[in-house]
Design a protein around this motif. Structure first.
Motif, PDB file in Angstrom:
ATOM      1  N   PRO A   1       0.809  -1.222   0.000  1.00 56.02           N
ATOM      2  CA  PRO A   1       0.000   0.000   0.000  1.00 56.02           C
ATOM      3  C   PRO A   1       0.844   1.274   0.000  1.00 56.02           C
ATOM      4  O   PRO A   1       0.512   2.240  -0.702  1.00 56.02           O
ATOM      5  CB  PRO A   1      -0.837  -0.135   1.276  1.00 56.02           C
ATOM      6  CG  PRO A   1      -1.008  -1.612   1.438  1.00 56.02           C
ATOM      7  CD  PRO A   1       0.309  -2.198   0.999  1.00 56.02           C
ATOM      8  N   VAL A   2       1.920   1.288   0.771  1.00 54.73           N
ATOM      9  CA  VAL A   2       2.779   2.484   0.800  1.00 54.73           C
ATOM     10  C   VAL A   2       3.356   2.764  -0.582  1.00 54.73           C
ATOM     11  O   VAL A   2       3.413   3.920  -1.034  1.00 54.73           O
ATOM     12  CB  VAL A   2       3.907   2.312   1.841  1.00 54.73           C
ATOM     13  CG1 VAL A   2       4.937   3.432   1.704  1.00 54.73           C
ATOM     14  CG2 VAL A   2       3.327   2.288   3.251  1.00 54.73           C
ATOM     15  N   GLU A   3       3.785   1.722  -1.286  1.00 58.84           N
ATOM     16  CA  GLU A   3       4.343   1.913  -2.626  1.00 58.84           C
ATOM     17  C   GLU A   3       3.274   2.402  -3.601  1.00 58.84           C
ATOM     18  O   GLU A   3       3.558   3.243  -4.467  1.00 58.84           O
ATOM     19  CB  GLU A   3       4.966   0.603  -3.118  1.00 58.84           C
ATOM     20  CG  GLU A   3       6.248   0.247  -2.382  1.00 58.84           C
ATOM     21  CD  GLU A   3       6.745  -1.153  -2.697  1.00 58.84           C
ATOM     22  OE1 GLU A   3       7.975  -1.354  -2.697  1.00 58.84           O
ATOM     23  OE2 GLU A   3       5.909  -2.061  -2.945  1.00 58.84           O
ATOM     24  N   VAL A   4       2.063   1.900  -3.466  1.00 58.17           N
ATOM     25  CA  VAL A   4       0.979   2.367  -4.340  1.00 58.17           C
ATOM     26  C   VAL A   4       0.674   3.838  -4.059  1.00 58.17           C
ATOM     27  O   VAL A   4       0.469   4.633  -4.985  1.00 58.17           O
ATOM     28  CB  VAL A   4      -0.275   1.495  -4.151  1.00 58.17           C
ATOM     29  CG1 VAL A   4      -1.456   2.079  -4.940  1.00 58.17           C
ATOM     30  CG2 VAL A   4      -0.005   0.064  -4.608  1.00 58.17           C
ATOM     31  N   LEU A   5       0.662   4.213  -2.785  1.00 59.50           N
ATOM     32  CA  LEU A   5       0.353   5.597  -2.432  1.00 59.50           C
ATOM     33  C   LEU A   5       1.444   6.565  -2.895  1.00 59.50           C
ATOM     34  O   LEU A   5       1.190   7.768  -3.019  1.00 59.50           O
ATOM     35  CB  LEU A   5       0.145   5.721  -0.924  1.00 59.50           C
ATOM     36  CG  LEU A   5      -1.105   5.023  -0.369  1.00 59.50           C
ATOM     37  CD1 LEU A   5      -1.127   5.091   1.147  1.00 59.50           C
ATOM     38  CD2 LEU A   5      -2.369   5.639  -0.957  1.00 59.50           C
ATOM     39  N   ARG A   6       2.639   6.052  -3.161  1.00 58.20           N
ATOM     40  CA  ARG A   6       3.718   6.913  -3.658  1.00 58.20           C
ATOM     41  C   ARG A   6       3.661   7.125  -5.165  1.00 58.20           C
ATOM     42  O   ARG A   6       4.418   7.930  -5.716  1.00 58.20           O
ATOM     43  CB  ARG A   6       5.072   6.296  -3.301  1.00 58.20           C
ATOM     44  CG  ARG A   6       5.427   6.379  -1.817  1.00 58.20           C
ATOM     45  CD  ARG A   6       6.717   5.630  -1.543  1.00 58.20           C
ATOM     46  NE  ARG A   6       7.087   5.676  -0.129  1.00 58.20           N
ATOM     47  CZ  ARG A   6       7.968   4.858   0.438  1.00 58.20           C
ATOM     48  NH1 ARG A   6       8.585   3.931  -0.292  1.00 58.20           N
ATOM     49  NH2 ARG A   6       8.230   4.952   1.735  1.00 58.20           N
ATOM     50  N   LEU A   7       2.784   6.387  -5.842  1.00 55.69           N
ATOM     51  CA  LEU A   7       2.704   6.507  -7.298  1.00 55.69           C
ATOM     52  C   LEU A   7       2.325   7.929  -7.703  1.00 55.69           C
ATOM     53  O   LEU A   7       1.512   8.582  -7.057  1.00 55.69           O
ATOM     54  CB  LEU A   7       1.673   5.530  -7.858  1.00 55.69           C
ATOM     55  CG  LEU A   7       2.051   4.056  -7.924  1.00 55.69           C
ATOM     56  CD1 LEU A   7       0.859   3.225  -8.363  1.00 55.69           C
ATOM     57  CD2 LEU A   7       3.222   3.845  -8.880  1.00 55.69           C
ATOM     58  N   ARG A   8       2.896   8.366  -8.780  1.00 50.96           N
ATOM     59  CA  ARG A   8       2.514   9.626  -9.413  1.00 50.96           C
ATOM     60  C   ARG A   8       2.283   9.358 -10.891  1.00 50.96           C
ATOM     61  O   ARG A   8       3.143   8.775 -11.525  1.00 50.96           O
ATOM     62  CB  ARG A   8       3.599  10.700  -9.219  1.00 50.96           C
ATOM     63  CG  ARG A   8       3.840  11.080  -7.770  1.00 50.96           C
ATOM     64  CD  ARG A   8       2.607  11.764  -7.141  1.00 50.96           C
ATOM     65  NE  ARG A   8       2.867  12.166  -5.763  1.00 50.96           N
ATOM     66  CZ  ARG A   8       2.676  11.390  -4.697  1.00 50.96           C
ATOM     67  NH1 ARG A   8       2.223  10.153  -4.846  1.00 50.96           N
ATOM     68  NH2 ARG A   8       2.933  11.846  -3.485  1.00 50.96           N
ATOM     69  N   PRO A   9       1.151   9.721 -11.437  1.00 49.56           N
ATOM     70  CA  PRO A   9       0.034  10.432 -10.816  1.00 49.56           C
ATOM     71  C   PRO A   9      -0.591   9.644  -9.662  1.00 49.56           C
ATOM     72  O   PRO A   9      -0.533   8.417  -9.636  1.00 49.56           O
ATOM     73  CB  PRO A   9      -0.975  10.611 -11.950  1.00 49.56           C
ATOM     74  CG  PRO A   9      -0.274  10.202 -13.198  1.00 49.56           C
ATOM     75  CD  PRO A   9       0.896   9.390 -12.857  1.00 49.56           C
ATOM     76  N   ARG A  10      -1.215  10.359  -8.715  1.00 48.48           N
ATOM     77  CA  ARG A  10      -1.748   9.758  -7.513  1.00 48.48           C
ATOM     78  C   ARG A  10      -2.915   8.814  -7.837  1.00 48.48           C
ATOM     79  O   ARG A  10      -3.735   9.095  -8.712  1.00 48.48           O
ATOM     80  CB  ARG A  10      -2.242  10.832  -6.547  1.00 48.48           C
ATOM     81  CG  ARG A  10      -1.123  11.710  -6.004  1.00 48.48           C
ATOM     82  CD  ARG A  10      -1.674  12.734  -5.023  1.00 48.48           C
ATOM     83  NE  ARG A  10      -0.640  13.675  -4.585  1.00 48.48           N
ATOM     84  CZ  ARG A  10       0.181  13.455  -3.563  1.00 48.48           C
ATOM     85  NH1 ARG A  10       0.075  12.334  -2.885  1.00 48.48           N
ATOM     86  NH2 ARG A  10       1.072  14.351  -3.223  1.00 48.48           N
ATOM     87  N   VAL A  11      -2.988   7.734  -7.090  1.00 47.49           N
ATOM     88  CA  VAL A  11      -4.037   6.732  -7.262  1.00 47.49           C
ATOM     89  C   VAL A  11      -5.111   6.935  -6.191  1.00 47.49           C
ATOM     90  O   VAL A  11      -4.790   7.115  -5.014  1.00 47.49           O
ATOM     91  CB  VAL A  11      -3.442   5.307  -7.146  1.00 47.49           C
ATOM     92  CG1 VAL A  11      -4.537   4.255  -7.073  1.00 47.49           C
ATOM     93  CG2 VAL A  11      -2.500   5.040  -8.311  1.00 47.49           C
ATOM     94  N   ARG A  12      -6.380   6.881  -6.619  1.00 47.16           N
ATOM     95  CA  ARG A  12      -7.487   7.008  -5.683  1.00 47.16           C
ATOM     96  C   ARG A  12      -8.464   5.835  -5.746  1.00 47.16           C
ATOM     97  O   ARG A  12      -9.492   5.835  -5.093  1.00 47.16           O
ATOM     98  CB  ARG A  12      -8.221   8.327  -5.920  1.00 47.16           C
ATOM     99  CG  ARG A  12      -7.413   9.546  -5.510  1.00 47.16           C
ATOM    100  CD  ARG A  12      -7.197   9.576  -4.005  1.00 47.16           C
ATOM    101  NE  ARG A  12      -6.341  10.686  -3.567  1.00 47.16           N
ATOM    102  CZ  ARG A  12      -5.048  10.584  -3.350  1.00 47.16           C
ATOM    103  NH1 ARG A  12      -4.428   9.413  -3.524  1.00 47.16           N
ATOM    104  NH2 ARG A  12      -4.344  11.621  -2.960  1.00 47.16           N
ATOM    105  N   PHE A  13      -8.137   4.836  -6.574  1.00 45.96           N
ATOM    106  CA  PHE A  13      -8.910   3.595  -6.620  1.00 45.96           C
ATOM    107  C   PHE A  13      -7.916   2.453  -6.775  1.00 45.96           C
ATOM    108  O   PHE A  13      -7.153   2.423  -7.748  1.00 45.96           O
ATOM    109  CB  PHE A  13      -9.895   3.600  -7.791  1.00 45.96           C
ATOM    110  CG  PHE A  13     -10.855   2.433  -7.810  1.00 45.96           C
ATOM    111  CD1 PHE A  13     -12.185   2.604  -7.451  1.00 45.96           C
ATOM    112  CD2 PHE A  13     -10.444   1.160  -8.177  1.00 45.96           C
ATOM    113  CE1 PHE A  13     -13.079   1.536  -7.450  1.00 45.96           C
ATOM    114  CE2 PHE A  13     -11.311   0.087  -8.175  1.00 45.96           C
ATOM    115  CZ  PHE A  13     -12.643   0.271  -7.811  1.00 45.96           C
ATOM    116  N   VAL A  14      -7.921   1.526  -5.830  1.00 42.88           N
ATOM    117  CA  VAL A  14      -7.015   0.381  -5.860  1.00 42.88           C
ATOM    118  C   VAL A  14      -7.862  -0.878  -5.836  1.00 42.88           C
ATOM    119  O   VAL A  14      -8.780  -1.012  -5.024  1.00 42.88           O
ATOM    120  CB  VAL A  14      -6.063   0.373  -4.644  1.00 42.88           C
ATOM    121  CG1 VAL A  14      -5.102  -0.800  -4.716  1.00 42.88           C
ATOM    122  CG2 VAL A  14      -5.300   1.688  -4.539  1.00 42.88           C
ATOM    123  N   SER A  15      -7.572  -1.824  -6.732  1.00 39.67           N
ATOM    124  CA  SER A  15      -8.290  -3.103  -6.703  1.00 39.67           C
ATOM    125  C   SER A  15      -7.303  -4.246  -6.631  1.00 39.67           C
ATOM    126  O   SER A  15      -6.178  -4.169  -7.123  1.00 39.67           O
ATOM    127  CB  SER A  15      -9.204  -3.249  -7.914  1.00 39.67           C
ATOM    128  OG  SER A  15      -8.449  -3.394  -9.095  1.00 39.67           O
TER     129      SER A  15
END
Length: 317
Positions: A301-315
């Motif tokens: 989750p931390v790595e996903v939250l660091r993605l740019r552009p920012r992610v607001r839906f994760v499946s």
């Protein structure tokens, strides 16, 4: 009927909201109320009526009427009764919700609410044409109803995922209108499984035009507007640029939260390359998929939250 009784009858017929603008308002004693009293009623009653209407408007599971900004959504993907197409089908809706909440918890941050989502494949692409020749089939209505009840019980959003085969997305979506009339239900379009004439699912990667996406989004937005729904989800799955033709022509809809959901499995470097190639953050809210089985070195989750552009839906699949 006396004037006072007529006034009471009108009030009852209107659910307790009095009509204004009458020449006179009768008091219980049969005399006209003073003009000042009528003015006070005229100002108070509409405000009360408006508050009652607002209180009846459907809201999102955690309250409010807008998904974005303010939320980060975490979904389990799959279909009913089988684990072969994703984690959602590995257990009953209630038990899988417990696992989903555990997966969603690490995404929590003070600046947004984490909302859990069931992404349920309701129309499944097939390798065989079937009796109708469209290379897809719908799951049983009873399964969808089961997830509808679970979503309400567990305060989850439900997204109906379409793999239409050789049918058009709008044609297939209309078969699920009965479920989309619910305020917590959205739609996902998966162009990988949108076949042209002569194409067969799993033998080729499908595609959809922006015009077709716009027809679906316009239809879905009208459902939301007609029913005064809170913002509805519309997911657009993609892992190659040519899966959505003329994507820049996909139009926004006021009633919809349109998410470009970037799929694709493999190593972290492969996933990041796909994301960087197809992401259109100036046009969409961004989504990202994680594969429990197919991904190597599953992103945290931390790595996903660091993605740019920012992610607001994760499946998770």
């Amino acid at each position: 009927m006396t004037s006072s009784r007529r006034a009471s009858a009108f009030a009852i017929a209107l659910g307790g909201v009095l009509l204004t603008g009458l020449a006179a308002v009768s008091t219980p004693g049969g005399t006209s109320a003073p003009a000042g009293a009528r003015s006070a009623s005229a100002s108070v009653v509409p405000a009360v009526a408006a508050a009652r209407v607002a209180a009846r408007r459907p809201e999102l599971p955690q309250g409010g009427r807008r998904i974005y900004p303010g939320h980060l959504l975490v979904a389990y993907y799959g279909t009913a009764t089988t684990p072969t197409m994703g984690v959602l089908g590995e257990d009953t809706p209630d038990r899988i919700t417990e696992r989903l909440r555990e997966a969603a918890a690490p995404f929590a941050r003070d600046r947004w609410k984490v909302q859990v989502v069931y992404e349920l494949i309701v129309t499944i692409a097939d390798r065989d044409a079937g009796t109708d020749g469209d290379y897809s089939h719908d799951i049983a209505r009873e399964h969808v109803e089961r997830y509808l009840r679970a979503a309400r019980r567990n305060k989850a959003l439900l997204v109906l995922d379409l793999q239409p085969g050789r049918s058009g997305f709008l044609e297939v979506a209309k078969r699920w209108q009965w479920a989309l009339e619910r305020p917590w239900v959205g739609l996902a379009l998966d162009p990988e499984w949108r076949m042209d004439a002569g194409q067969v699912p799993a033998e080729t990667i499908g595609q959809v035009s922006a015009a077709e996406v716009n027809r679906v989004s316009g239809w879905l937005a009208r459902i939301a507007r007609r029913n005064d729904h809170p913002q509805k989800l519309l997911l657009l799955h993609q892992f190659r640029r040519d899966m959505v033709l003329d994507i820049e022509d996909v139009v926004p809809r006021k009633r919809l939260a349109v998410v470009q959901h970037v799929d694709g499995f493999g190593s972290q470097s492969q996933k990041l390359s796909t994301y960087g190639t197809v992401a259109q953050p100036e046009q969409f809210t961004m989504g990202f998929k994680l594969f429990y089985d197919e991904d190597t070195d599953l992103m945290t989750p931390v790595e996903v939250l660091r993605l740019r552009p920012r992610v607001r839906f994760v499946s998770y699949q």
